[in-house]
Design an enzyme around this catalytic site. Structure first.
Site, PDB file in Angstrom:
ATOM      1  NE  ARG B   7      42.409  70.331  33.536  1.00 40.68           N
ATOM      2  CZ  ARG B   7      43.444  71.007  33.061  1.00 40.68           C
ATOM      3  NH1 ARG B   7      43.529  72.309  33.263  1.00 40.68           N
ATOM      4  NH2 ARG B   7      44.385  70.408  32.375  1.00 40.68           N
ATOM      5  CB  SER B  34      43.839  75.572  35.741  1.00 44.51           C
ATOM      6  OG  SER B  34      45.164  75.891  35.414  1.00 44.51           O
ATOM      7  CD  GLU B  55      42.748  79.563  47.492  1.00 40.82           C
ATOM      8  OE1 GLU B  55      43.100  80.125  48.555  1.00 40.82           O
ATOM      9  OE2 GLU B  55      43.433  79.593  46.455  1.00 40.82           O
ATOM     10  CG  PHE B  80      44.828  75.560  46.403  1.00 40.10           C
ATOM     11  CD1 PHE B  80      45.859  75.290  47.302  1.00 40.10           C
ATOM     12  CD2 PHE B  80      45.149  75.684  45.058  1.00 40.10           C
ATOM     13  CE1 PHE B  80      47.163  75.154  46.873  1.00 40.10           C
ATOM     14  CE2 PHE B  80      46.456  75.548  44.621  1.00 40.10           C
ATOM     15  CZ  PHE B  80      47.468  75.284  45.527  1.00 40.10           C
ATOM     16  CG  HIS B 106      44.921  70.622  38.977  1.00 37.44           C
ATOM     17  ND1 HIS B 106      44.057  71.078  38.027  1.00 37.44           N
ATOM     18  CD2 HIS B 106      46.160  70.895  38.514  1.00 37.44           C
ATOM     19  CE1 HIS B 106      44.733  71.618  37.023  1.00 37.44           C
ATOM     20  NE2 HIS B 106      46.007  71.517  37.289  1.00 37.44           N
ATOM     21  CG  ASP B 114      52.334  72.310  39.450  1.00 37.64           C
ATOM     22  OD1 ASP B 114      53.368  72.737  38.881  1.00 37.64           O
ATOM     23  OD2 ASP B 114      51.205  72.759  39.233  1.00 37.64           O
ATOM     24  NE  ARG B 164      48.791  68.274  35.329  1.00 36.31           N
ATOM     25  CZ  ARG B 164      49.432  68.089  34.171  1.00 36.31           C
ATOM     26  NH1 ARG B 164      49.197  68.897  33.156  1.00 36.31           N
ATOM     27  NH2 ARG B 164      50.268  67.099  34.019  1.00 36.31           N
TER      28      ARG B 164
END
Lengths: 279, 320
Positions: B7, B34, B55, B80, B106, B114, B164
């Site tokens: 990331r 994130s 989204e 998403f 992610h 999560d 992530r």
């Protein structure tokens, strides 16, 4: 060469009549397609393409142009008839609509058809794309405006309201939505399928400048288009009250003709009515 | 072992690209902290659009920006991006081949705590099936940076799956050059080929080291370009090692394993064993615990390789 910036309403009416004839002829030839929702927005698109928008059929990527998105993509026959009349492609190509190998797909495909900027057909997506183009124009300091035609049934799609929030949040005053409020969708009256009213109050609550007009009255359409252009700091929507199937008595206000093409007999009668006017 | 964040690499590279090319624009859906697109937002606020938790609208907006000549990067969590907005990606982006780069963080079960709702285990499949779409899964932060630079120059829609957690660093940034459509051989071996994507590339390398101690030599391939896939490298591996194991932090249906099988079955049939997640959703847990739970550790790969080697008669004879 097509005439741009037409001010004469009689001239616009004449163009609209020719567009209606083309729509009926091409749909009849194709044997399928969306009659009602194409006829309801004839004046709206005629006004945009022949009186209002800056565009050049000979220079598709001209940076100074205004942009148009047919979010209610099933009205493709209308858009094709308009584009052909403007000179984006030859008139005879209209009669290849929906045929294998044709550049005129059942719903707008920007890869194939000159004058079409983004792909539509699956409802609810055009306003998001209009916002994207409007953001790009702003970044590039271009003065073009983005017009997007929405269906009334279409605003049942949630993405329309996501996009409505985006346009207001980013103060996209170069976006002008036009809602073809013909009150019918495939399954019947919008009000009965799933009510979308109060429309004007909804758009106002979402931060839009709202103008309501008769969508078949050229004077009102042109006044509205000019008026909303002056509104700064927020996007505008013109809610155009229209009649589905407008111009042909036996198509008017009939949900049945949402997605059905005229038969040979219907075509003959319809063309006669268009010539003589509904009695 | 050195680890680095994919990331962070993405965010940093976006900023560099933003300086080089004013047409680079970035969109996010309320996850810019994130996904690290916040780094771009800070540097170029006028070219960053937070679309909020929407989204579908984000993908449509990105399509519009691309239609008007911009190079939009749209980011959110993998599930998403690819799940929530799948039909928007299909209609507004892929159908017209618009130049939108969807870079998700992610991916996979290493999302961790999560839980299953947030763990994308089908994203690669959802994107791979779309005509015109290119699908890339970088194996480390160095590769992520190269992927982002490469796709910024490539014209057409691309999906990039990030993660992530930090990944062990595999590549030296001076020696490696990512190319769309090319896999890379990270280790040579004659007995079996391990083809992996993402974090599993590192696990495959670890497994190969362990197996080597036992006299089993693995070719290890990083298949970061899932679509277009490196058919030549797969065929070469099938011909040379006659046995393939695929490893992915993804469902074994319609991900890397399926993509490899498609080539092997058509071109050079040899046994292929697909390791990954088998027709179930993820669950909450720490990433390392989840990797054990889903049998995706280097030791799991070692055991599977030994089992599958029994399907290779010549080698069994040689070892026996």
């Amino acid at each position: 060469m097509f005439e741009q910036g037409v001010k004469d309403i009689q001239k616009l009416k004449k163009i609209a009549k020719e567009i209606r004839k083309d729509i009926l002829l091409m749909l009849n030839k194709a044997g399928s397609g969306h009659t009602g929702g194409s006829l309801s927005a004839v004046e709206l698109l005629t006004a945009l393409f022949f009186a209002k928008m800056k565009h050049d059929p000979k220079n598709l990527t001209w940076k100074g142009r205004d942009h148009f998105i047919l979010s209610k993509g099933h009205a493709a026959p209308l858009l094709y008839a308009i584009l052909a009349k403007c000179g984006y492609f030859k008139h005879e190509e209209l009669f290849e609509l929906r045929q294998l190998g044709s550049r005129l797909q059942g719903h707008p495909d920007c890869k194939l058809t000159p004058g079409i900027e983004v792909p539509t057909g699956s409802l609810g997506q055009g306003l998001s794309m209009a916002n994207g183009i409007a953001m790009a124009l702003r970044l590039d300091e271009l003065s073009g405006r983005v017009y997007v035609l929405l269906g009334d049934g279409e605003v049942q799609e949630g993405q329309v309201w996501e996009a409505a929030m985006t346009a207001a949040h980013y103060k996209l005053d170069n976006v002008c939505a036009i809602l073809d409020n013909n009150r019918l969708q495939i399954d019947g009256w919008v009000e009965e399928v799933k009510n979308i009213e109060p429309l004007a109050a909804k758009w106002e609550a979402f931060g839009w400048n709202v103008k309501e007009i008769n969508g078949h009255d050229f004077r009102q359409i042109l006044e509205a288009l000019n008026e909303v252009e002056l509104v700064k700091g927020k996007p505008s929507i013109i809610i155009a009250h229209t009649v589905k199937g407008k111009g042909v008595s036996f198509f008017e206000n009939k949900a049945k003709y949402h997605g059905v093409a005229p038969t040979n007999d219907e075509l003959e009668l319809a063309l006669k009515e268009l010539e003589e006017g509904i009695k | 072992m050195k680890k680095a964040s994919l990331r962070e690499a993405y965010g940093r590279t976006l900023v560099e690209l933003g300086k080089e090319n004013k047409d680079i624009v970035v969109l996010d859906a309320d996850l810019s902290g994130s996904t690290k697109t916040k780094m771009f937002a800070k540097e170029f606020p006028e070219r960053f659009f937070n679309i909020g938790i929407a989204e579908q609208d984000m993908m449509g907006t990105a399509a519009g920006l691309a239609a008007a000549g911009k190079i939009p990067f749209a980011s959110t969590f993998a599930i998403f991006a690819t799940g929530r907005a799948w039909e928007q990606i299909r209609q507004s982006i892929a159908y017209a081949g618009l130049n939108v780069k969807i870079v998700a963080s992610h991916g996979g079960i290493t999302v961790g705590d999560d839980g299953g709702s947030h763990q994308a285990i089908e994203d690669v499949g959802l994107m791979r099936i779309l005509p015109n779409m290119t699908v890339i899964v970088p194996a480390d932060a160095i590769e992520m940076e190269q992927v982002i630079r490469t796709i910024a120059k490539y014209k057409g829609p691309v999906y990039v799956r990030g993660a992530r957690i930090d990944f062990p660093v595999i590549y030296d940034d001076k020696d490696y050059h990512f190319q769309i459509g090319k896999g890379s051989i990270l280790r040579e071996g004659r007995d079996i080929t391990l083809i992996a994507m993402g974090l599993m590339v590192h696990h495959a390398l670890e497994a190969a080291s362990i197996l080597s101690l036992e006299g089993i030599e693995c070719r290890v391939v990083n298949m970061s370009s899932i679509k277009p896939i490196d058919r030549d490298l797969i065929i070469d591996s099938a011909q040379k090692t006659e046995l393939i194991v695929t490893i992915e932090e993804h469902l074994i249906t319609n991900g890397l394993g399926s993509a490899v099988c498609e080539v092997v079955c058509e071109e050079c049939p040899v046994p292929v064993k697909r390791l990954g997640i088998k027709d179930r959703f993820g669950i909450s847990g720490k990433p390392d615990k989840l990797l054990s739970y889903f049998h995706l550790t280097p030791q799991d790969i070692v055991e599977e390789v030994k089992k599958v080697l029994q399907r290779k008669p010549r080698l069994v004879r040689a070892v026996g």
